[in-house]
Design an enzyme around this catalytic site. Structure first.
Site, PDB file in Angstrom:
ATOM      1  N   ASP A 195      -8.680   1.330   2.492  1.00  0.00           N
ATOM      2  CA  ASP A 195      -7.911   0.504   1.556  1.00  0.00           C
ATOM      3  C   ASP A 195      -7.927  -0.948   2.023  1.00  0.00           C
ATOM      4  O   ASP A 195      -8.141  -1.230   3.205  1.00  0.00           O
ATOM      5  CB  ASP A 195      -6.448   0.981   1.506  1.00  0.00           C
ATOM      6  CG  ASP A 195      -6.336   2.394   0.962  1.00  0.00           C
ATOM      7  OD1 ASP A 195      -7.266   2.831   0.260  1.00  0.00           O
ATOM      8  OD2 ASP A 195      -5.316   3.047   1.257  1.00  0.00           O
TER       9      ASP A 195
HETATM   10  N1  URA Z   1      -6.020   7.076   3.781  1.00  0.00           N
HETATM   11  C1  URA Z   1      -5.382   6.066   3.143  1.00  0.00           C
HETATM   12  O1  URA Z   1      -4.305   6.252   2.584  1.00  0.00           O
HETATM   13  N2  URA Z   1      -5.969   4.860   3.162  1.00  0.00           N
HETATM   14  C2  URA Z   1      -7.131   4.600   3.796  1.00  0.00           C
HETATM   15  O2  URA Z   1      -7.600   3.456   3.794  1.00  0.00           O
HETATM   16  C3  URA Z   1      -7.770   5.658   4.457  1.00  0.00           C
HETATM   17  C4  URA Z   1      -7.191   6.895   4.430  1.00  0.00           C
END
Ligand code: URA
Length: 245
Positions: A107
C-alpha cells in the site's frame, strides 16, 4: 534471452540510447563486433559470445535486473500513476531502460521490502497463489492484541468481503491497552496476498493497523542497512534463495 539478437536492441538495453541514437553511433563507426567496425545497427549478434564495444568500451549485456527496494511511505507500487509518485521514480537513470516493475504491491503508506525486476517468470513464480510464498510483516496496531487473535489468525478469519484467509502466524511482541496511548507491536506471516490483507485481518478482530512494514518475502529479507527510499541489486545468494522459494 535469445541466442541471437539485434545489435541495436542489445545496445538500447545496455543503456546506450534510443534505437535512433544507436543507429547514428553505428554509422559513425563507434561500434565494433569482434574487433570489426559494423555499419548495420540491425545486425544479428550473439550477446553471450560476441565481443561488442562502443567507443572501445565493452558492452555488458544482461537481460534481467533484480533490485531490493526499501519502500518508503508515500509511493505507490505501480509503474505509472496519474496522481501519486511511483516506486520507479526512486530509481536512478541507469535503470530507466530495463522496464522494471514491482513484484506484488505494498500500500502507499506501507514500508519495507519490495522487489523490483523485469523477470516476469520469477515474478509470476513468487506471486502464484499456489506457491504460498510466505511474507513477513511487522505492524503497530491500535488495540490490545490477544491470544484469541493469534488463534483466530491461525484458523483463518473472514474479511469484509466474505473471504476466509489461509492460516497465518501471529507473534505478539508487545500488547498494549489502547488507553495507555501506546500501540501493540506484532509480526504476522501470510501465505497469500489479498488486497490490504494485514489491515483487513486486524479490522476483522476490531483493531486498526497504524504502521505496516514488510520484512521478508520467501527467503528474501529486507537489508536493514538500506534506508527508506534506498535500493540495491540482489546478491547471487539472495537470487539463488528466491529461485528455490
Ligand atoms: N497488507 C496490507 O494491508 N497492506 C500491505 O501493503 C501489505 C499487506
Amino acid at each position: 534471452m535469445k541466442v541471437t539478437e539485434r545489435l541495436d536492441k542489445i545496445l538500447a538495453h545496455a543503456g546506450f540510447g534510443t534505437r535512433r541514437e544507436i543507429k547514428e553511433q553505428v554509422k559513425r563507426g563507434q561500434v565494433t563486433v569482434n574487433g570489426k567496425i559494423v555499419k548495420d545497427s540491425g545486425l544479428q549478434v550473439k550477446p553471450a559470445l560476441d565481443s561488442i564495444l562502443v567507443d572501445g568500451e565493452r558492452v555488458e549485456y544482461r537481460e534481467h535486473v533484480y533490485l531490493m527496494l526499501h519502500k518508503p511511505p508515500g509511493y505507490v507500487s505501480a509503474t505509472e500513476d496519474t496522481r501519486d509518485r511511483t516506486v520507479l521514480e526512486l530509481l536512478g537513470e541507469e535503470y530507466a531502460h530495463f522496464d522494471l516493475f514491482p513484484v506484488g504491491r505494498l500500500d502507499k503508506d506501507t514500508e519495507g521490502l519490495l522487489l523490483l525486476t523485469n523477470d516476469g517468470k520469477l515474478a509470476h513464480q513468487l506471486l502464484s497463489p499456489r506457491k504460498h510464498v510466505p511474507k513477513l510483516y511487522y505492524a503497530e496496531v491500535s488495540g490490545f492484541v490477544t491470544e484469541e487473535d493469534r488463534v483466530a489468525f491461525q484458523q483463518g478469519v473472514e474479511l469484509d468481503d466474505g473471504y476466509r484467509t489461509l492460516p497465518a502466524e501471529l507473534i505478539i511482541e508487545q500488547a498494549e491497552q489502547p488507553e495507555s496511548g501506546k500501540l501493540s507491536r506484532i509480526r504476522l506471516t501470510l501465505h497469500e496476498g489479498k488486497f490490504h490483507q494485514v489491515k483487513r485481518m486486524f479490522q476483522s478482530v476490531g483493531k486498526k493497523v497504524v504502521y505496516l512494514k514488510r520484512l521478508s518475502m520467501g527467503s528474501l529479507e529486507l537489508d536493514e542497512s538500506l534506508k527508506p527510499g534506498e535500493y540495491r541489486e540482489l546478491t547471487e545468494l539472495e537470487m539463488e534463495g528466491l529461485r528455490t522459494s
